[in-house]
Design an enzyme around this catalytic site. Structure first.
Site, mmCIF file in Angstrom:
data_model
loop_
_atom_site.group_PDB
_atom_site.id
_atom_site.type_symbol
_atom_site.label_atom_id
_atom_site.label_comp_id
_atom_site.label_asym_id
_atom_site.label_seq_id
_atom_site.Cartn_x
_atom_site.Cartn_y
_atom_site.Cartn_z
ATOM 1 N N TYR A 133 0.821 -1.215 0.000
ATOM 2 C CA TYR A 133 0.000 0.000 0.000
ATOM 3 C C TYR A 133 0.858 1.269 0.000
ATOM 4 C CZ TYR A 133 -4.086 -2.902 1.067
ATOM 5 O OH TYR A 133 -5.083 -3.840 1.020
ATOM 6 N N LYS B 98 3.398 -15.333 1.522
ATOM 7 C CA LYS B 98 3.286 -16.001 0.226
ATOM 8 C C LYS B 98 4.731 -16.302 -0.194
ATOM 9 C CE LYS B 98 0.609 -17.288 -3.244
ATOM 10 N NZ LYS B 98 -0.070 -18.570 -3.176
ATOM 11 N N ASP C 29 -3.355 -17.922 0.733
ATOM 12 C CA ASP C 29 -4.513 -18.566 0.091
ATOM 13 C C ASP C 29 -5.022 -19.724 0.946
ATOM 14 O OD1 ASP C 29 -2.001 -19.575 -0.474
ATOM 15 O OD2 ASP C 29 -2.455 -20.209 -2.511
ATOM 16 N N ASP D 161 -5.461 -6.997 5.614
ATOM 17 C CA ASP D 161 -6.650 -6.224 5.229
ATOM 18 C C ASP D 161 -7.765 -7.192 4.817
ATOM 19 O OD1 ASP D 161 -8.343 -4.247 4.456
ATOM 20 O OD2 ASP D 161 -7.162 -3.525 2.771
ATOM 21 N N ASP E 46 -11.135 -8.827 7.390
ATOM 22 C CA ASP E 46 -12.549 -8.699 6.994
ATOM 23 C C ASP E 46 -13.218 -10.072 6.916
ATOM 24 O OD1 ASP E 46 -12.548 -5.993 6.943
ATOM 25 O OD2 ASP E 46 -13.276 -5.797 4.883
#
Ligand code: NAD
Length: 379
Positions: free
Chosen positions: A157, A207, A239, A263, A267
């Protein structure tokens, strides 16, 4: 009411904590009022005193001062031990330029000003609220309590270059994922510190099979883990983590994730817990030692304009945010535990605001103040 000599002596010996109270917009002031009643009760029953400084933030601050984060509010936060935040925003301010809007204009500058690099979001599904979870009942039976620790100020980000440019006759978008070892070390330390006060299990997300960032993330987390021999460390690719959180949420304790993955996963975790009105959040800065941090504490949800002003919002997320504040910024662990337990007992006793009311036998629908009353009676 007059103050006796005993009261005065007790007051003199109380340890004082300064808290900036930024209630904001929409349901913010409604749910904040209940959180303040709870910490007031904590104060009357213990040797601590909370000195509250109420300040403007968000839309109401724009209306009164033309700024979503007035200087006076920032000064108050600088002089406080912690920030208790409500929520900001609403339709009234949505047509303003993005940087002047309540959320972007207040939350992001606060995070930046105080270097709040760690976002902690507990995803708690209470045993008696498992029917609010969209997950298959047998997978959430007995509830779960997972803490997501997300890195908030680094990664893709914020990495440079970040641009859209013309190349070879077409547009190319570039975002850059950058993590320094020191950034990974400090967020990992937050996760391991938190795990020490919980079930001593950290699941680190990366990852590493594809990203160089993942390799450094994994190596650095391993190094930090060596300082916490009691904590069990597990690594998951993001994943796989997205699947495992749905398949076996009860087996997680602390989930440690870089900005982008945190992020998304936080959620997902909020969703599987079932109700936004129950979920608290905190953003922490550099460690102050002894497991304490300067921080800003707020509900995970927003200002809920659809129900604002009706007195029916769920105050639990705001009250749990206050509990996180006691735990991570003030070191008042017993008081934080007492608040968490009072909320659990209130839910077990069947009290439900509209967002968590399903008409189940043995439950009753209550408004914001009645929910606050019930929590106080269980504290
Ligand atoms: P929202 O979280 O405000 O509302 C989503 C849904 O959840 C609504 O139906 C709402 O009624 C419900 N809800 C949320 N909290 C609740 C509670 N405590 N009790 C009962 N129900 C609750 O999200 P939104 O509608 O996308 O955004 C509304 C406004 O809030 C927007 O202006 C947005 O920018 C702002 N916002 C602010 C923050 C913040 O201050 N940190 C975060 C998210 C959104």
């Amino acid at each position: 009411m007059s103050c006796t000599l005993f009261d005065s002596l007790q007051l003199m010996s109380k340890k004082e904590y300064k808290i900036s109270v930024l209630s904001g917009d929409g349901i913010g002031p409604e749910v904040m009022a209940e959180a303040l009643r709870v910490i007031d009760k904590i104060s009357t029953r213990s040797d601590v005193e909370f000195v509250l400084d109420h300040q403007l933030v968000g839309g109401i601050a724009i209306d009164e001062t033309s700024s979503p984060l007035p200087d006076e509010t920032l000064r108050s936060c600088e002089n406080s031990d912690a920030i208790l935040f409500g929520s900001v925003g609403g339709p009234k301010w949505e047509s303003l330029p993005p940087d002047s809007q309540p959320e972007r204009g207040a939350l992001l500058p606060l995070r930046k000003h105080f270097g709040l690099f760690a976002n902690l979001r507990p995803s708690i599904c209470f045993p008696s609220l498992t029917n609010a979870s969209p997950i298959r009942p047998d997978l959430v039976e007995g509830g779960f309590d997972v803490l997501c620790v997300r890195e908030l100020t680094g990664g893709i980000y914020f990495g440079e270059p970040k641009e859209i440019k013309e190349q070879g006759g077409e547009k190319v978008a570039i975002d850059t994922m950058v993590y320094k070892e020191s950034e990974i070390e400090r967020i990992a330390a937050v996760a391991f510190d938190a795990a020490m006060g919980r079930n001593k299990h950290v699941t680190s997300i990366d990852k590493a099979n594809v990203l160089r960032n993942g390799i450094l993330w994994r190596d650095t987390v391993e190094k930090v883990a060596s300082k916490y021999p009691e904590v069990n460390l597990e690594h998951l690719y993001v994943d796989n983590a997205a699947m495992q959180l749905i398949r076996r949420p009860r087996e997680f304790d602390v989930v440690l994730a870089p900005n982008l993955f945190g992020d998304i996963l936080s959620d997902e975790m909020a969703m599987i817990a079932g109700s936004l009105g129950m979920l608290a959040s905190s953003s922490l800065g550099e460690s102050l030692g002894d497991g304490l941090y300067f921080g800003m504490y707020e509900p995970s949800g927003g200002s809920a304009p659809d129900i604002a002003g009706q007195g029916i919002a769920n105050p639990c997320a705001q009250i749990l945010s206050a509990s996180l504040m006691l735990r991570y910024s003030l070191g008042l662990i017993e008081s934080a535990d007492a608040i968490d337990l009072a909320i659990r007992k209130t839910i077990d006793a069947g009290y439900r605001t509209g967002d968590i009311f399903t008409g189940e036998e043995g439950t009753q629908r209550v408004n914001t103040t009645q929910m606050g009353d019930a929590i106080l009676s269980h504290l």
